[in-house]
Design a protein around this motif. Structure first.
Motif, PDB file in Angstrom:
ATOM      1  N   PRO B 119       1.030  -0.651  -0.430  1.00  0.00           N
ATOM      2  CA  PRO B 119      -0.094   0.527  -0.154  1.00  0.00           C
ATOM      3  C   PRO B 119       1.032   1.121   0.301  1.00  0.00           C
ATOM      4  CG  PRO B 119      -0.636  -1.557   2.089  1.00  0.00           C
ATOM      5  CD  PRO B 119       0.680  -2.032   1.331  1.00  0.00           C
ATOM      6  N   HIS B 120      -0.176   2.222  -0.325  1.00  0.00           N
ATOM      7  CA  HIS B 120       0.705   3.816  -0.330  1.00  0.00           C
ATOM      8  C   HIS B 120       0.454   4.201   0.765  1.00  0.00           C
ATOM      9  CE1 HIS B 120      -0.098   7.791  -1.092  1.00  0.00           C
ATOM     10  NE2 HIS B 120       1.131   8.015  -1.407  1.00  0.00           N
ATOM     11  N   ILE B 121       1.519   4.422   2.063  1.00  0.00           N
ATOM     12  CA  ILE B 121       1.344   4.371   3.252  1.00  0.00           C
ATOM     13  C   ILE B 121       2.325   6.003   3.452  1.00  0.00           C
ATOM     14  CG2 ILE B 121       1.404   3.871   5.698  1.00  0.00           C
ATOM     15  CD1 ILE B 121       1.546   0.821   4.279  1.00  0.00           C
ATOM     16  N   GLY B 122       0.830   6.801   4.634  1.00  0.00           N
ATOM     17  CA  GLY B 122       2.042   8.163   5.203  1.00  0.00           C
ATOM     18  C   GLY B 122       1.624   9.707   4.264  1.00  0.00           C
ATOM     19  N   TRP B 123       2.365  10.096   4.457  1.00  0.00           N
ATOM     20  CA  TRP B 123       2.001  11.411   3.965  1.00  0.00           C
ATOM     21  C   TRP B 123       2.510  11.807   3.122  1.00  0.00           C
ATOM     22  CZ3 TRP B 123      -0.676  14.393   7.748  1.00  0.00           C
ATOM     23  CH2 TRP B 123      -0.561  13.456   9.574  1.00  0.00           C
ATOM     24  N   ASN B 124       1.653  12.905   1.771  1.00  0.00           N
ATOM     25  CA  ASN B 124       1.461  12.744   0.700  1.00  0.00           C
ATOM     26  C   ASN B 124       1.496  14.172   0.390  1.00  0.00           C
ATOM     27  OD1 ASN B 124       3.122  12.834  -1.686  1.00  0.00           O
ATOM     28  ND2 ASN B 124       2.295  10.626  -2.829  1.00  0.00           N
ATOM     29  N   ASN B 125       2.041  15.085   0.313  1.00  0.00           N
ATOM     30  CA  ASN B 125       1.080  16.353  -0.926  1.00  0.00           C
ATOM     31  C   ASN B 125       0.736  16.603  -2.155  1.00  0.00           C
ATOM     32  OD1 ASN B 125       4.096  15.593  -2.291  1.00  0.00           O
ATOM     33  ND2 ASN B 125       3.808  17.826  -2.172  1.00  0.00           N
ATOM     34  N   VAL B 126      -0.192  16.815  -1.934  1.00  0.00           N
ATOM     35  CA  VAL B 126      -0.948  17.556  -2.962  1.00  0.00           C
ATOM     36  C   VAL B 126      -1.790  18.655  -3.242  1.00  0.00           C
ATOM     37  CG1 VAL B 126      -2.143  15.240  -1.513  1.00  0.00           C
ATOM     38  CG2 VAL B 126      -3.444  17.424  -1.184  1.00  0.00           C
ATOM     39  N   GLN B 137      -8.387  28.136   2.609  1.00  0.00           N
ATOM     40  CA  GLN B 137      -7.400  28.364   3.410  1.00  0.00           C
ATOM     41  C   GLN B 137      -6.666  27.296   4.197  1.00  0.00           C
ATOM     42  OE1 GLN B 137     -10.320  30.001   5.969  1.00  0.00           O
ATOM     43  NE2 GLN B 137      -8.454  31.577   6.188  1.00  0.00           N
ATOM     44  N   ILE B 138      -6.449  26.453   3.097  1.00  0.00           N
ATOM     45  CA  ILE B 138      -5.329  25.326   3.237  1.00  0.00           C
ATOM     46  C   ILE B 138      -4.055  24.963   2.127  1.00  0.00           C
ATOM     47  CG2 ILE B 138      -5.195  22.116   2.915  1.00  0.00           C
ATOM     48  CD1 ILE B 138      -7.446  21.908   4.294  1.00  0.00           C
ATOM     49  N   ALA B 139      -2.825  25.287   2.190  1.00  0.00           N
ATOM     50  CA  ALA B 139      -1.905  25.721   1.458  1.00  0.00           C
ATOM     51  C   ALA B 139      -1.775  25.002   0.035  1.00  0.00           C
ATOM     52  CB  ALA B 139      -0.580  25.971   1.796  1.00  0.00           C
ATOM     53  N   ASN B 140      -1.839  25.083  -0.962  1.00  0.00           N
ATOM     54  CA  ASN B 140      -1.278  23.986  -2.112  1.00  0.00           C
ATOM     55  C   ASN B 140      -0.025  23.455  -1.909  1.00  0.00           C
ATOM     56  OD1 ASN B 140      -1.706  22.841  -4.927  1.00  0.00           O
ATOM     57  ND2 ASN B 140       0.410  23.901  -5.354  1.00  0.00           N
ATOM     58  N   GLU B 141       0.161  21.889  -2.224  1.00  0.00           N
ATOM     59  CA  GLU B 141       1.327  20.822  -1.857  1.00  0.00           C
ATOM     60  C   GLU B 141       1.298  21.059  -0.280  1.00  0.00           C
ATOM     61  OE1 GLU B 141       2.889  19.248  -4.023  1.00  0.00           O
ATOM     62  OE2 GLU B 141       2.555  20.850  -5.572  1.00  0.00           O
ATOM     63  N   THR B 142      -0.121  20.491   0.452  1.00  0.00           N
ATOM     64  CA  THR B 142      -0.369  20.058   2.040  1.00  0.00           C
ATOM     65  C   THR B 142      -0.115  18.811   2.045  1.00  0.00           C
ATOM     66  OG1 THR B 142      -1.403  22.021   2.468  1.00  0.00           O
ATOM     67  CG2 THR B 142      -1.401  20.344   3.674  1.00  0.00           C
ATOM     68  N   TYR B 143       0.424  18.475   3.153  1.00  0.00           N
ATOM     69  CA  TYR B 143       0.937  16.730   3.344  1.00  0.00           C
ATOM     70  C   TYR B 143      -0.654  16.560   3.635  1.00  0.00           C
ATOM     71  CZ  TYR B 143       5.686  16.817   2.379  1.00  0.00           C
ATOM     72  OH  TYR B 143       6.407  16.718   1.093  1.00  0.00           O
ATOM     73  N   PHE B 144      -0.754  14.948   3.479  1.00  0.00           N
ATOM     74  CA  PHE B 144      -2.519  14.462   4.120  1.00  0.00           C
ATOM     75  C   PHE B 144      -1.661  12.987   4.393  1.00  0.00           C
ATOM     76  CE2 PHE B 144      -3.537  18.014   1.878  1.00  0.00           C
ATOM     77  CZ  PHE B 144      -5.022  18.606   2.676  1.00  0.00           C
ATOM     78  N   TYR B 145      -3.390  12.148   5.314  1.00  0.00           N
ATOM     79  CA  TYR B 145      -1.639  11.014   5.363  1.00  0.00           C
ATOM     80  C   TYR B 145      -2.660   9.955   4.299  1.00  0.00           C
ATOM     81  CZ  TYR B 145      -1.308   6.806   7.853  1.00  0.00           C
ATOM     82  OH  TYR B 145      -0.783   5.531   8.350  1.00  0.00           O
TER      83      TYR B 145
END
Lengths: 251, 202
Positions: B119-126, B137-145
């Motif tokens: 699986p793809h596990i972890g924090w990746n930027n979007v 008000q969420i910045a571009n390239e923020t990391y999500f889990y």
């Protein structure tokens, strides 16, 4: 890009955090929920709670602690220690755990990996492996390194991946507690062997050790306990250093 | 824009653990309740479809509740999370299963040749569509889990945030009042909590 994860490990006993030096001499380092909250604020990517006495004394990790953590913490966490049935795992998942880790129960009953993966999906199943280097090769050890098995570490991990482990938490018992750096040679070898994420554990002493483990072995995550608990390494400083070295981290 | 106090209904179809989702809503002081039958939808302003595990099995459970016609007819904001997002697509490769068909997209398995580890596990930027209210008000390239083995294909009509893991896929999608996020906002730190708050105020 997927970032490398920094994972503080909280060894718990009787609802309190402890850290053993080579798993033997235990010292109290605080309340797990408070500590978990502090780490999430500092930028930890994930947390691992290991009930280190659970296997030895046949205790179950407390469901209540799991719930208390899930209520307060907004990052993922794994709970391990004393999980030997699908029922044990289910209780923890229902109490808010994101993943469970199994170790000796899987060695005794490898089918447990298949059963957990079938019940909850591979992404919930972390296989923890304690390994020690012997003249004949690397071998899986149980009960905090006290009991050697006949299982060759590389062989066991490959088998576990096929059975449905979603992630490997690999602890070098040779390195654990020594603060001399991660076992980058073994980690590199294992990382090339499998296609599921690996969490490196055992040996973290300074920030450079984390740089080395990511640069040399390219593992997905690195775990440590005492260096974080006693403030020897601060997570914001560590992440700033990793970023400076060109390693992808979540700031 | 709904100016009344949001009240979130969680579709209760037995697809895994929702303790963490409820804990996140508690931390955000967002009132919520469970949806067990079609008339329960009337009690809430916003609807969340949670989901973990096998998409085919989840779809079967959702069908068994008899809630599908009511879900498809919803005009209030709906958010599918992880497998809950996959359920609002047309189809999943997981179990070769038909989904609800609310958003005409396919859910596919990561190719290990491209993505290396599944699986793809972890924090990746979007990469975020800056005009979408869900990401206000969420910045571009923020990391999500993220934690998943299947992804929803990228599509210029419906993708509102994309993520790269060997291939580009939909981190978030939208069609009219239906939203979906592949990551877990309830586990994505402050950014995830902000996203849940944004949803509650759409």
């Amino acid at each position: 890009m997927l970032s490398k994860r920094i994972i503080p490990c909280l060894d718990v006993k009787d609802g309190r955090t402890v850290k053993g030096i080579n798993f033997v001499d235990l010292r109290d380092a605080g309340d797990p929920v408070e500590l978990a909250w502090q780490y999430s604020q500092q930028g930890a990517d994930e947390l691992v709670f290991l009930d280190i006495t659970a296997t030895v004394e046949k205790r179950k990790t407390t469901i209540e602690m799991c719930k208390a953590v899930a209520r307060q913490i907004n990052i993922p966490f794994t709970i391990g220690g004393g999980i030997s049935t699908v029922h044990d795992a289910e209780a923890l998942l229902n109490a808010g755990a994101d993943k469970i880790s199994i170790n000796s129960a899987a060695v005794r009953n490898p089918q447990l990996i298949n059963d957990l993966a079938a019940a909850f999906g591979v992404q919930f199943v972390v296989l923890a492996v304690d390994t020690k280097h012997l003249p004949e090769g690397d071998f899986v050890h149980l009960n905090g390194g006290r009991i050697a098995t006949q299982l060759q570490t590389q062989h066991w991990i490959t088998q576990a991946e096929q059975r449905g482990a979603g992630e490997i938490l690999l602890t070098s018992m040779d390195k654990d507690g020594t603060k001399s750096g991660f076992d980058n040679v073994l980690l590199t070898q294992i990382n090339q062997l499998i296609s599921i994420p690996i969490i490196a554990s055992g040996g973290a002493g300074k920030a450079q050790d984390f740089v080395d483990v990511f640069e040399k072995s390219n593992v997905d995550a690195a775990l440590a306990a005492s260096v974080f608990h006693y403030g020897e390494i601060l997570i914001p400083d560590l992440k700033a250093m990793l970023k400076l070295k060109g390693i992808e981290v979540r700031m | 824009m709904n100016q009344t106090t949001p009240k979130i209904g969680i579709v209760n179809y037995g697809a895994g653990n929702i303790f963490s989702l409820k804990a996140a809503l508690d931390r955000l002081a967002l009132p919520y309740g469970m949806i067990n039958q079609a008339q329960d939808f009337d009690n809430f302003t916003h609807i969340i479809i949670p989901g973990v595990g096998h998409a085919g099995a989840a779809m079967q459970k959702l069908s068994d509740t008899g809630l599908l016609p009511a879900i498809k007819a919803l005009t209030k904001p709906v958010l599918g999370i992880c497998v809950g997002m996959q359920l609002i697509t047309n189809y999943s490769e997981e179990g070769n299963s038909a989904m609800t068909g609310i958003i005409p997209l396919k859910t596919l398995r990561f190719n290990t040749q491209l993505s290396k580890k599944v699986p793809h596990i972890g924090w990746n930027n979007v990469e975020i569509n800056p005009n979408n209210k869900l990401f206000a008000q969420i910045a571009n390239e923020t990391y999500f889990y993220f934690v998943h083995s299947y992804f929803i294909e990228f599509n210029t009509n419906f993708t509102i945030a994309n993520c790269n893991y060997g291939n580009i896929f939909s981190a978030a999608i939208q069609k009219n009042n239906f939203y979906g996020v592949q990551f877990h906002p309830e586990k994505s730190g402050q950014a995830g909590e902000k996203l849940l708050l944004n949803f509650a105020h759409i």
